[in-house]
Design a protein around this motif. Structure first.
Motif, PDB file in Angstrom:
ATOM      1  N   UNK A 136     -12.678   0.531 -15.392  1.00 21.83           N
ATOM      2  CA  UNK A 136     -12.933   1.641 -14.471  1.00 21.83           C
ATOM      3  C   UNK A 136     -11.607   2.136 -13.861  1.00 21.83           C
ATOM      4  N   UNK A 180      -9.148   3.244 -10.953  1.00 23.13           N
ATOM      5  CA  UNK A 180      -8.930   3.143  -9.512  1.00 23.13           C
ATOM      6  C   UNK A 180      -7.996   4.283  -9.093  1.00 23.13           C
ATOM      7  N   UNK A 240     -10.996   8.995  -3.598  1.00 21.38           N
ATOM      8  CA  UNK A 240     -10.006   7.930  -3.695  1.00 21.38           C
ATOM      9  C   UNK A 240     -10.651   6.560  -3.555  1.00 21.38           C
ATOM     10  N   UNK A 241     -10.065   5.571  -4.226  1.00 19.57           N
ATOM     11  CA  UNK A 241     -10.495   4.180  -4.048  1.00 19.57           C
ATOM     12  C   UNK A 241      -9.533   3.436  -3.133  1.00 19.57           C
ATOM     13  N   UNK A 242      -8.290   3.884  -3.130  1.00 18.22           N
ATOM     14  CA  UNK A 242      -7.290   3.276  -2.268  1.00 18.22           C
ATOM     15  C   UNK A 242      -6.443   4.410  -1.686  1.00 18.22           C
ATOM     16  N   UNK A 243      -6.149   4.325  -0.381  1.00 23.01           N
ATOM     17  CA  UNK A 243      -5.254   5.297   0.240  1.00 23.01           C
ATOM     18  C   UNK A 243      -4.017   4.546   0.723  1.00 23.01           C
ATOM     19  N   UNK A 301       0.469  -1.259  -5.292  1.00 27.43           N
ATOM     20  CA  UNK A 301      -0.963  -1.162  -5.556  1.00 27.43           C
ATOM     21  C   UNK A 301      -1.223  -0.927  -7.040  1.00 27.43           C
ATOM     22  N   UNK A 355      -0.379  -3.893  -9.348  1.00 31.87           N
ATOM     23  CA  UNK A 355      -1.288  -5.030  -9.233  1.00 31.87           C
ATOM     24  C   UNK A 355      -2.677  -4.739  -9.776  1.00 31.87           C
ATOM     25  N   UNK A 356      -2.883  -3.547 -10.341  1.00 28.31           N
ATOM     26  CA  UNK A 356      -4.222  -3.164 -10.780  1.00 28.31           C
ATOM     27  C   UNK A 356      -4.148  -2.404 -12.103  1.00 28.31           C
ATOM     28  N   UNK A 357      -4.539  -3.053 -13.231  1.00 27.30           N
ATOM     29  CA  UNK A 357      -4.399  -2.438 -14.563  1.00 27.30           C
ATOM     30  C   UNK A 357      -5.162  -1.116 -14.705  1.00 27.30           C
ATOM     31  N   UNK A 359      -4.680  -8.274  -6.356  1.00 28.60           N
ATOM     32  CA  UNK A 359      -4.801  -8.321  -7.819  1.00 28.60           C
ATOM     33  C   UNK A 359      -5.854  -9.333  -8.285  1.00 28.60           C
ATOM     34  N   UNK A 393      -9.075  -7.768  -7.862  1.00 28.98           N
ATOM     35  CA  UNK A 393      -9.191  -6.671  -8.827  1.00 28.98           C
ATOM     36  C   UNK A 393      -9.749  -7.162 -10.160  1.00 28.98           C
ATOM     37  N   UNK A 409      -7.388  -0.897   1.500  1.00 27.87           N
ATOM     38  CA  UNK A 409      -7.696   0.258   0.663  1.00 27.87           C
ATOM     39  C   UNK A 409      -7.682   1.575   1.409  1.00 27.87           C
ATOM     40  N   UNK A 460      -9.695   3.833   2.466  1.00 28.82           N
ATOM     41  CA  UNK A 460     -10.538   4.996   2.235  1.00 28.82           C
ATOM     42  C   UNK A 460     -11.514   5.106   3.410  1.00 28.82           C
ATOM     43  N   UNK A 502     -13.458  -0.334  -0.479  1.00 28.38           N
ATOM     44  CA  UNK A 502     -12.302  -0.129   0.395  1.00 28.38           C
ATOM     45  C   UNK A 502     -12.742   0.507   1.715  1.00 28.38           C
TER      46      UNK A 502
END
Lengths: 268, 296
Positions: free
Chosen positions: A138, A140, A167-170, A180, A183-185, B137, B140, B229, B231, B241
């Protein structure tokens, strides 16, 4: 009690004397946190060439730079974008160029995205990397906080409103964005190209995507072809003169070119 | 009582100096609150005029660039993260306190205490960085995006653990010794002594410590900013988040102007009130304990 009073009086006199002496040799810069580290380096070099001059550099964002320069709270404002039509009472002096690039995790097989795909990812129409030929993960979506000029530039370029973005992360600054994504593929984000290239060289697992067929590199920004680039400016009120003019001339001169490059910006 | 009746001049002068200094500290605190109110005032007034005074507490979204300032999701997120951190840290902290007070051999207790003090002294940004580069991570791999309510409450619980452990230990230590002696004399088992005599006797001290830890968790900024996160949305699951009020201020203050800036000060005011309420609660609980102590 008398000793205390005398000490107080003495310190007041001293401070007053220092202040009145310093008034002519003091410069204050406030504004963009992107420009501030570069401005600090330039200021150090300027101080070493002009003994007695003290330069104070404070962050606070481009908006503060504009505001302080306008109100006279600072001698020079630092602004990481072009001036808007409503800001024509100020003059801007270009000291460097910076680009904004999209970054993915290094392990992501996707090597290019069209502008439409990028928009669809950011507004949540595309939510899985398989939909754009990538891995089974999925997506991000990493976005910037409101008020940041990087966000404004990104929204403006893709003609988006921030409320459309899912957004999933701000994140706040560039470093947080890079940490960020690395650390997240499945993450996608956007940061200053200079910082991203620097981190990529250090082995941080991220990669920059080309934008509208242009590679996201410092060279492409320098040549002027890269679409998502921005000027880093020093802004002043049009009536300014003296030390302020000297400093700006210095900041635009070849003498500071290596400082600009050391910060991964492009000298104008 | 005694201080005022002392007529020694040196003591009198000292008391004047102390009064002035503590008055200054109180004034400083009052000025901070006043500053918050004046900075938040334009926003409070303009939302009052628009008949949207409750808009703050509705969830119409937080888009300052578009003039939308709904804070409810962030208030709820702050409460959820804080509550989660307490739920995780309280049992562990209590267990550590009981271990320290009743089971640990002297030198192990010393080392354990030292570790707790080190943990208490680690700057929050270090916790944040650890969370961002290790914990997030890890989550994640399990449930993307990783930066989430869960990450935030885990990092926070680690940060408030020393506070809870140390206050609980001192609460247990300050239980009158004759209570323990009595329970030993009755031939009660260790487990019964601790669970049914010591813990209830130290209850108010432990609650006070937990409330202080809650206030700290509520006010924590950097670490949460780095792992939550950010959000703006109403928290619906552990892996979602969220953005807490403190992180909101830290993220946007540097770039905010006018109404946006004033709205951030409003959220600061809100936080101050919440923390105030908590410390008031802690104070009440502690006073109750002191009074109970006198009677016992």
């Amino acid at each position: 009690m008398r000793v205390l009073l005398k000490t107080l009086l003495l310190s007041f006199t001293l401070t007053a004397a220092l202040l009145s002496q310093a008034a002519d040799n003091r410069l204050t810069l406030t504004g963009s946190s992107t420009v501030a580290p570069l401005a600090s380096e330039i200021a150090k070099r300027f101080e070493s060439k002009h003994p007695g001059v003290r330069i104070d550099v404070q962050m606070g964002g481009s908006s503060r730079g504009i505001n302080d320069a306008r109100m006279g709270l600072a001698d020079i404002g630092m602004v990481s974008r072009a001036l808007k039509p409503t800001e024509q009472d100020l003059s801007a002096f270009l000291i460097a160029m910076d680009g904004i690039g999209l970054i993915l995790h290094k392990s992501n097989a996707v090597n290019t995205l069209s502008n439409t795909q990028i928009i669809d990812i950011y507004i949540g129409k595309i939510t899985h990397w398989k939909q754009v030929g990538g891995p089974d993960l999925p997506i991000t979506v990493v976005n910037k906080a409101e008020g940041r000029s990087t966000l404004e530039l990104f929204l403006h370029y893709f003609a988006l409103k921030n409320s459309q973005i899912k957004a999933h992360v701000v994140v706040g600054d560039n470093q947080q964005g890079i940490k960020t994504v690395s650390g997240n593929p499945g993450a996608i984000g956007y940061v200053s190209i200079g910082t991203a290239e620097y981190e990529e060289d250090r082995g941080t697992p991220i990669k920059l995507l080309p934008m509208a067929g242009q590679p996201a590199t410092v060279e492409a920004v320098a040549k002027g072809g890269y679409p998502l680039s921005r000027p880093l400016n020093l802004v002043i009120k049009k009536t300014r003169s003296g030390l302020v003019k000297d400093f700006i001339a210095f900041a635009q001169s070849a003498e500071v070119k290596n400082l600009v490059e050391a910060q991964f910006f492009v000298a104008p | 009582m005694g201080i005022k009746s002392i007529n020694n001049r040196a003591d009198h002068r000292l008391s004047v100096v102390l009064t002035l200094l503590s008055g200054g500290a109180a004034l400083l605190l009052a000025l901070i609150v006043l500053f918050l109110v004046t900075e938040a005032w334009p926003f409070l007034m303009s939302s009052w005029r628009d008949g949207a005074s409750l808009g703050l507490f509705q969830s119409q979204g937080w888009y300052p660039l578009e003039g939308k300032f709904g804070m409810l999701p962030m208030i709820l997120a702050s409460l959820a993260v804080t509550l989660g951190a307490i739920v995780v840290a309280l049992p562990i902290g209590l267990a550590s306190a009981i271990f320290l007070e009743f089971y640990a051999v002297a030198h192990i207790a010393r080392v354990f205490r030292l570790l707790l003090n080190v943990l208490a002294g680690i700057p929050s940004v270090v916790f944040g960085l650890w969370g961002l580069t290790r914990l997030v991570p890890l989550i994640t791999q399990w449930q993307p995006p990783g930066a989430s309510l869960l990450a935030a409450l885990l990092v926070l619980s680690l940060m408030i653990l020393p506070t809870i452990t140390l206050t609980s230990t001192s609460a247990l230590a300050s239980v009158p010794k004759d209570l323990l002696a009595g329970s030993v004399a009755l031939g009660l088992r260790r487990k019964t002594q601790i669970l049914h005599i010591m813990l209830p006797a130290a209850r108010s001290g432990i609650t006070g410590g937990a409330l202080l830890a809650t206030a700290r968790a509520l006010g924590e900024t950097m670490a949460v900013l780095m792992v939550a996160g950010n959000v703006v949305q109403i928290p619906t699951g552990l892996f979602e988040p969220v953005r807490v009020l403190t992180a909101n201020i830290a993220l946007e203050m540097a770039y905010a102007m006018d109404d946006h800036r004033a709205s951030l000060f409003t959220s600061g005011l809100l936080l101050t009130l919440l923390v105030w309420f908590l410390s008031w609660g802690a104070h009440r609980v502690n006073r109750h304990r002191r009074e109970a102590g006198h009677h016992g």
